[in-house]
Enzyme design. Structure first.
Site, mmCIF file in Angstrom:
data_model
loop_
_atom_site.group_PDB
_atom_site.id
_atom_site.type_symbol
_atom_site.label_atom_id
_atom_site.label_comp_id
_atom_site.label_asym_id
_atom_site.label_seq_id
_atom_site.Cartn_x
_atom_site.Cartn_y
_atom_site.Cartn_z
ATOM 1 C CD GLU A 171 48.516 47.014 92.556
ATOM 2 O OE1 GLU A 171 47.675 47.350 91.706
ATOM 3 O OE2 GLU A 171 48.696 47.632 93.622
ATOM 4 C CG HIS A 205 43.421 47.757 96.508
ATOM 5 N ND1 HIS A 205 43.372 46.676 95.655
ATOM 6 C CD2 HIS A 205 44.296 48.633 95.949
ATOM 7 C CE1 HIS A 205 44.183 46.893 94.629
ATOM 8 N NE2 HIS A 205 44.751 48.060 94.779
#
Length: 316
Positions: A171, A205
């Site tokens: 990430e 997300h």
């Protein structure tokens, strides 16, 4: 002799590329059949706040085979994003030798060392939670700490590999290194890079709402919970992204944001009120430890985060 040709990247192109990076990363877990989740379409009325039990033939995110497939997917996606950055840097500096292009891409992506001080900022902020663990004797090598439970079971497992290693590393490479590289090449301001680029990380997300909706029964209440939890997650992942972007830009290295990401995943979200409720006789000292961490963080963030020679934060 060739003249040096450097092209500029537009802000619009940087926006599109950052969106592409997010699409590749998140899309990778849906492109792979083994990485996709599978839920029953049956609605289940549950007490508010209670998740249902897993049904047979369902595939949830913590299933070992799902985790393995997702780890492979996001690792591949990360490599693809880095390759795109290399291509962008190559087009940005067309006349450079290949080894110079590789070194330039490496430098832009933050694959360099940093000072030790940027790595200490996040633990300083968590002085309160760390003090509570000290009181609870659960810090490493204290009486309540167990190597098998707190190291082997937690970290040397497929879930631990995902939560504390692969997810933070991939990430940060994609949503910090790759995204900030293209914004830097577009001559975006530091403020824009710090406060705009993390919104892509927060938006990445949002897909967790799908899982929340199904795990809580596919009802109107479940939909409400999914929406609220997604908004909250978007907010705190974006705020965390602001911080990691600042660390990356100030240090010029991926190490500080990766270390911060790992540390925060290990510690979890601080819960001072809950911790004080468990140790009411330590309320003053716990509050003081939290206050010390916040004040220390604010005071040391700027001086500790900078690394000499940072590509992204050149001092005049």
């Amino acid at each position: 002799m060739y003249s040096e040709t450097k092209l500029s990247l537009s802000i619009t192109s940087a926006h599109l590329l950052s969106g592409l990076f997010a699409f590749i990363y998140v899309g990778s877990i849906y492109a792979s059949k083994n990485a996709r989740l599978r839920f029953s379409k049956r609605k289940v009325n549950l007490p508010e706040g209670q998740a249902r039990l897993k049904l047979q033939n369902e595939r949830w995110r913590d299933d070992p085979d799902v985790i393995k497939a997702r780890l492979l997917a996001v690792t591949s996606a990360t490599l693809i994003c880095c390759l795109i950055v290399f291509i962008v840097v190559k087009n940005f500096n067309r006349d450079d030798e290949i080894h110079n292009l590789t070194a330039s891409a490496w430098l832009h992506l933050g694959f360099t060392w940093s000072n030790a001080l940027p790595l200490l900022i996040t633990p300083l902020l968590f002085s309160g939670p760390l003090y509570v663990r000290f009181l609870d004797k659960t810090l490493p090598f204290q009486k309540g700490w167990d190597f098998e439970d707190d190291v082997l079971f937690r970290f040397v497992s497929i879930v631990g590999l995902r939560n504390y290693f692969v997810a933070p590393i991939t990430e940060e490479i994609v949503f910090r290194a790759c995204v900030l590289t293209v914004y830097h090449l577009a001559d975006a301001s530091r403020m824009r890079m710090i406060f705009l680029s993390p919104l892509v990380f927060g938006a990445a997300h949002i897909h967790h709402a799908f899982e929340t909706y199904h795990r809580y029964g596919r009802t109107a209440t479940a939909a409400k919970r999914a929406i609220i939890s997604t908004i909250i997650q978007f907010a705190y992942t974006s705020i965390f992204g602001f911080y990691c972007c600042y660390l990356f830009l100030r240090s010029g290295s991926l190490l500080p944001p990766i270390a911060a990401h790992m540390f925060c995943n290990i510690m979890g979200i601080p819960q001072p009120n809950y911790e004080i409720s468990l140790m009411p006789n330590r309320k003053l000292s716990i509050s003081a430890a939290y206050l010390f961490g916040i004040i220390g963080f604010v005071g040391m963030l700027k001086p500790w985060s900078y690394t000499d020679g940072s590509l992204y934060w050149q001092r005049n």
